[in-house]
Motif scaffolding. Structure first.
Motif, PDB file in Angstrom:
ATOM      1  N   VAL A  79       6.871  -6.171  -2.173  1.00  0.00           N
ATOM      2  CA  VAL A  79       5.653  -5.471  -2.568  1.00  0.00           C
ATOM      3  C   VAL A  79       4.704  -5.460  -1.378  1.00  0.00           C
ATOM      4  N   GLN A  80       4.213  -4.274  -1.049  1.00  0.00           N
ATOM      5  CA  GLN A  80       3.245  -4.136   0.041  1.00  0.00           C
ATOM      6  C   GLN A  80       1.940  -3.594  -0.508  1.00  0.00           C
ATOM      7  N   LEU A  81       0.843  -4.173  -0.062  1.00  0.00           N
ATOM      8  CA  LEU A  81      -0.484  -3.743  -0.474  1.00  0.00           C
ATOM      9  C   LEU A  81      -1.240  -3.284   0.767  1.00  0.00           C
ATOM     10  N   GLN A  82      -1.849  -2.119   0.668  1.00  0.00           N
ATOM     11  CA  GLN A  82      -2.620  -1.566   1.776  1.00  0.00           C
ATOM     12  C   GLN A  82      -4.040  -1.307   1.304  1.00  0.00           C
ATOM     13  N   ALA A  83      -4.968  -2.076   1.853  1.00  0.00           N
ATOM     14  CA  ALA A  83      -6.377  -1.946   1.464  1.00  0.00           C
ATOM     15  C   ALA A  83      -7.125  -1.076   2.464  1.00  0.00           C
ATOM     16  N   SER A  84      -8.104  -0.355   1.966  1.00  0.00           N
ATOM     17  CA  SER A  84      -8.927   0.488   2.823  1.00  0.00           C
ATOM     18  C   SER A  84     -10.286   0.711   2.171  1.00  0.00           C
ATOM     19  N   GLY A  85     -11.190   1.320   2.934  1.00  0.00           N
ATOM     20  CA  GLY A  85     -12.471   1.702   2.372  1.00  0.00           C
ATOM     21  C   GLY A  85     -13.652   0.856   2.797  1.00  0.00           C
ATOM     22  N   GLY A  86     -13.410  -0.207   3.530  1.00  0.00           N
ATOM     23  CA  GLY A  86     -14.517  -1.022   3.988  1.00  0.00           C
ATOM     24  C   GLY A  86     -15.361  -0.289   5.009  1.00  0.00           C
ATOM     25  N   GLY A  87     -16.532  -0.846   5.303  1.00  0.00           N
ATOM     26  CA  GLY A  87     -17.405  -0.230   6.278  1.00  0.00           C
ATOM     27  C   GLY A  87     -18.781  -0.843   6.239  1.00  0.00           C
ATOM     28  N   LEU A  88     -19.704  -0.126   6.832  1.00  0.00           N
ATOM     29  CA  LEU A  88     -21.095  -0.571   6.914  1.00  0.00           C
ATOM     30  C   LEU A  88     -21.934   0.249   5.944  1.00  0.00           C
ATOM     31  N   VAL A  89     -22.748  -0.430   5.161  1.00  0.00           N
ATOM     32  CA  VAL A  89     -23.606   0.251   4.196  1.00  0.00           C
ATOM     33  C   VAL A  89     -24.943  -0.466   4.143  1.00  0.00           C
ATOM     34  N   GLN A  90     -25.990   0.262   3.829  1.00  0.00           N
ATOM     35  CA  GLN A  90     -27.305  -0.360   3.680  1.00  0.00           C
ATOM     36  C   GLN A  90     -27.425  -1.017   2.309  1.00  0.00           C
ATOM     37  N   ALA A  91     -28.279  -2.002   2.224  1.00  0.00           N
ATOM     38  CA  ALA A  91     -28.534  -2.648   0.945  1.00  0.00           C
ATOM     39  C   ALA A  91     -28.946  -1.596  -0.085  1.00  0.00           C
ATOM     40  N   GLY A  92     -28.389  -1.715  -1.274  1.00  0.00           N
ATOM     41  CA  GLY A  92     -28.630  -0.743  -2.329  1.00  0.00           C
ATOM     42  C   GLY A  92     -27.634   0.391  -2.356  1.00  0.00           C
ATOM     43  N   GLY A  93     -26.818   0.488  -1.319  1.00  0.00           N
ATOM     44  CA  GLY A  93     -25.845   1.548  -1.232  1.00  0.00           C
ATOM     45  C   GLY A  93     -24.544   1.225  -1.943  1.00  0.00           C
ATOM     46  N   SER A  94     -23.560   2.111  -1.758  1.00  0.00           N
ATOM     47  CA  SER A  94     -22.282   1.990  -2.452  1.00  0.00           C
ATOM     48  C   SER A  94     -21.114   2.182  -1.496  1.00  0.00           C
ATOM     49  N   LEU A  95     -20.031   1.517  -1.831  1.00  0.00           N
ATOM     50  CA  LEU A  95     -18.749   1.711  -1.157  1.00  0.00           C
ATOM     51  C   LEU A  95     -17.665   1.632  -2.210  1.00  0.00           C
ATOM     52  N   ARG A  96     -16.536   2.284  -1.945  1.00  0.00           N
ATOM     53  CA  ARG A  96     -15.382   2.150  -2.821  1.00  0.00           C
ATOM     54  C   ARG A  96     -14.190   1.690  -1.995  1.00  0.00           C
ATOM     55  N   LEU A  97     -13.644   0.561  -2.375  1.00  0.00           N
ATOM     56  CA  LEU A  97     -12.430   0.053  -1.756  1.00  0.00           C
ATOM     57  C   LEU A  97     -11.214   0.544  -2.528  1.00  0.00           C
ATOM     58  N   SER A  98     -10.136   0.783  -1.800  1.00  0.00           N
ATOM     59  CA  SER A  98      -8.870   1.192  -2.401  1.00  0.00           C
ATOM     60  C   SER A  98      -7.768   0.241  -1.959  1.00  0.00           C
ATOM     61  N   CYS A  99      -6.784   0.067  -2.819  1.00  0.00           N
ATOM     62  CA  CYS A  99      -5.621  -0.751  -2.483  1.00  0.00           C
ATOM     63  C   CYS A  99      -4.399  -0.065  -3.086  1.00  0.00           C
ATOM     64  N   THR A 100      -3.521   0.405  -2.233  1.00  0.00           N
ATOM     65  CA  THR A 100      -2.330   1.106  -2.675  1.00  0.00           C
ATOM     66  C   THR A 100      -1.125   0.176  -2.616  1.00  0.00           C
ATOM     67  N   VAL A 101      -0.337   0.190  -3.676  1.00  0.00           N
ATOM     68  CA  VAL A 101       0.813  -0.697  -3.808  1.00  0.00           C
ATOM     69  C   VAL A 101       2.100   0.094  -3.634  1.00  0.00           C
ATOM     70  N   SER A 102       3.015  -0.446  -2.863  1.00  0.00           N
ATOM     71  CA  SER A 102       4.323   0.186  -2.693  1.00  0.00           C
ATOM     72  C   SER A 102       5.404  -0.888  -2.759  1.00  0.00           C
ATOM     73  N   GLY A 103       6.608  -0.458  -3.032  1.00  0.00           N
ATOM     74  CA  GLY A 103       7.738  -1.367  -3.010  1.00  0.00           C
ATOM     75  C   GLY A 103       8.164  -1.909  -4.347  1.00  0.00           C
ATOM     76  N   HIS A 104       7.373  -1.639  -5.397  1.00  0.00           N
ATOM     77  CA  HIS A 104       7.754  -2.118  -6.719  1.00  0.00           C
ATOM     78  C   HIS A 104       6.940  -1.369  -7.762  1.00  0.00           C
ATOM     79  N   THR A 105       7.212  -1.652  -9.012  1.00  0.00           N
ATOM     80  CA  THR A 105       6.551  -0.933 -10.103  1.00  0.00           C
ATOM     81  C   THR A 105       5.105  -1.380 -10.233  1.00  0.00           C
ATOM     82  N   PHE A 106       4.179  -0.457  -9.942  1.00  0.00           N
ATOM     83  CA  PHE A 106       2.755  -0.781  -9.967  1.00  0.00           C
ATOM     84  C   PHE A 106       2.335  -1.304 -11.330  1.00  0.00           C
ATOM     85  N   GLY A 107       2.857  -0.715 -12.373  1.00  0.00           N
ATOM     86  CA  GLY A 107       2.442  -1.070 -13.723  1.00  0.00           C
ATOM     87  C   GLY A 107       2.824  -2.473 -14.158  1.00  0.00           C
ATOM     88  N   ALA A 108       3.620  -3.155 -13.378  1.00  0.00           N
ATOM     89  CA  ALA A 108       4.027  -4.514 -13.719  1.00  0.00           C
ATOM     90  C   ALA A 108       3.038  -5.559 -13.237  1.00  0.00           C
TER      91      ALA A 108
END
Length: 127
Positions: free
Chosen positions: A1-30
């Motif tokens: 199973v491989q996990l790839q995270a992304s979406g980090g960065g610099l944001v000002q206080a009060g702001g928003s970010l969305r992180l993502s993590c994509t899974v490969s190599g096996h059944t995600f639903g498990a």
């Protein structure tokens, strides 16, 4: 199973970010999916988790009401939407996956109960 995270960065206080993590190599639903964060010189701390079937979510008190974890099965991806961010959210964020049964109900809060980990993605919140 491989996990790839992304979406980090610099944001000002009060702001928003969305992180993502994509899974490969096996059944995600498990897999339950989780997010942890780590401050320099500290242990990884629990942020949020979601059950394999998406039926329940769990949050650390420090992020409750500001962060939302969700999963998109067709994309094999788990998200962490971070709103109203604070400087203390600045950390290295990791996603994790776990498929085993656990004997206690709060297992998800412990980093040593998770088997698979992605690489960290840095989140920096400026004041």
């Amino acid at each position: 199973v491989q996990l790839q995270a992304s979406g980090g960065g610099l944001v000002q206080a009060g702001g928003s970010l969305r992180l993502s993590c994509t899974v490969s190599g096996h059944t995600f639903g498990a897999y339950a999916m989780g997010w942890f964060r780590q401050y320099p010189g500290k242990e990884r701390e629990f942020v949020a988790a979601i059950r394999a079937d998406g039926s329940r979510t769990y949050y650390a008190d420090s992020v409750k009401g500001r962060f939302t974890i969700s999963r998109h099965s067709a994309q094999n991806t788990v998200y962490l939407q971070m709103n109203s961010q604070k400087p203390e959210d600045t950390a290295l964020y990791y996603c994790a996956a776990e498929a085993r049964l656990h004997s206690f109900t709060t297992w998800y809060q412990r980093s040593d109960e998770w088997i698979y980990w992605g690489q960290g993605t840095q989140v920096t919140v400026s004041s």
